[in-house]
Design an enzyme around this catalytic site. Sequence first.
Site, short mmCIF file in Angstrom:
data_model
loop_
_atom_site.label_atom_id
_atom_site.label_comp_id
_atom_site.label_asym_id
_atom_site.label_seq_id
_atom_site.Cartn_x
_atom_site.Cartn_y
_atom_site.Cartn_z
N ILE A 207 0.85 -1.18 0.00
CA ILE A 207 0.00 0.00 0.00
C ILE A 207 0.90 1.25 0.00
CG2 ILE A 207 -1.88 -1.21 1.16
CD1 ILE A 207 -1.08 0.26 3.73
N THR B 47 1.25 3.99 1.71
CA THR B 47 1.83 4.47 2.96
C THR B 47 3.03 3.62 3.36
OG1 THR B 47 -0.27 5.34 3.75
CG2 THR B 47 1.40 4.90 5.41
N THR C 192 11.16 -10.61 -16.35
CA THR C 192 11.72 -11.30 -17.52
C THR C 192 11.60 -12.82 -17.42
OG1 THR C 192 13.92 -11.06 -16.54
CG2 THR C 192 13.28 -9.47 -18.23
N ARG D 216 24.41 -14.46 -13.67
CA ARG D 216 24.95 -15.81 -13.76
C ARG D 216 25.97 -16.00 -14.88
NH1 ARG D 216 19.12 -18.52 -12.41
NH2 ARG D 216 18.49 -16.65 -13.55
#
Length: 234
Positions: free
Chosen positions: A65, A67, A120, A212
């Site tokens: 949220i 806040t 991705t 990687r």
Amino acid sequence: MNKPFFLALDFRTGDEVKDFLQSNDLAEAPVKVGMELFYREGPAIISWLNERNHSIFLDLKLHDIPTTVEKAMYNLADLGVDIVNVHAAGGSEMIKAARRGLEAGANGKVPKLIAVTVLTSMDEDILQKELYVNQSVEEAVQRLALLTKESGADGVVCSAHEVPAIKEVCGKDFLTVTPGIRLADVHNNDQKRVATPALAKQNGADYLVIGRSITQANSPKANYQRVLEEWDHA
């Protein structure tokens, strides 16, 4: 940033990170710190990297949220990182709240704020059959990128394949940070929308994120140099 890409430090502990960077002579390489590392080591690893002049993309993908996100960004703003991110799917009010938190909490330079469009690791099949998003990946990415820009953020995380479409609607100065980067002879692993460094540059990407292909290589420093050379000669 003195290099066009962030090295993804996808290691479990800070000791592993320190050993990897030092043993492979990767001083001052720009780096990405994600959830796995930050949730274990916290701000201490950011301080260690800052002391050694590493540019830092803090990749926590906040999504909550407004806040909560605003207060979290306030706490992250003065860590000394260069880029932080949220999920664009959190909506415009959440993105605006993230910006407010960063600006209020920063002690000096305000980190760049970017938003994740479509991960991705996802493809059109997942997007439409599991999430019920009745758009192509490119359409969804373009829509979320425009939402991100209109909400006051600096750019997005996207696949290199979607960079031209994003630049078309958001302008050439809107940042595109592209994970899923692989050297041509490296396995894709769990990524689906992947690209080589050369293709990413040709498509207009501003920064790459690569992990990687370097961190799991037999010769990490050699692969690091390959990425730089491929980018330079693209």
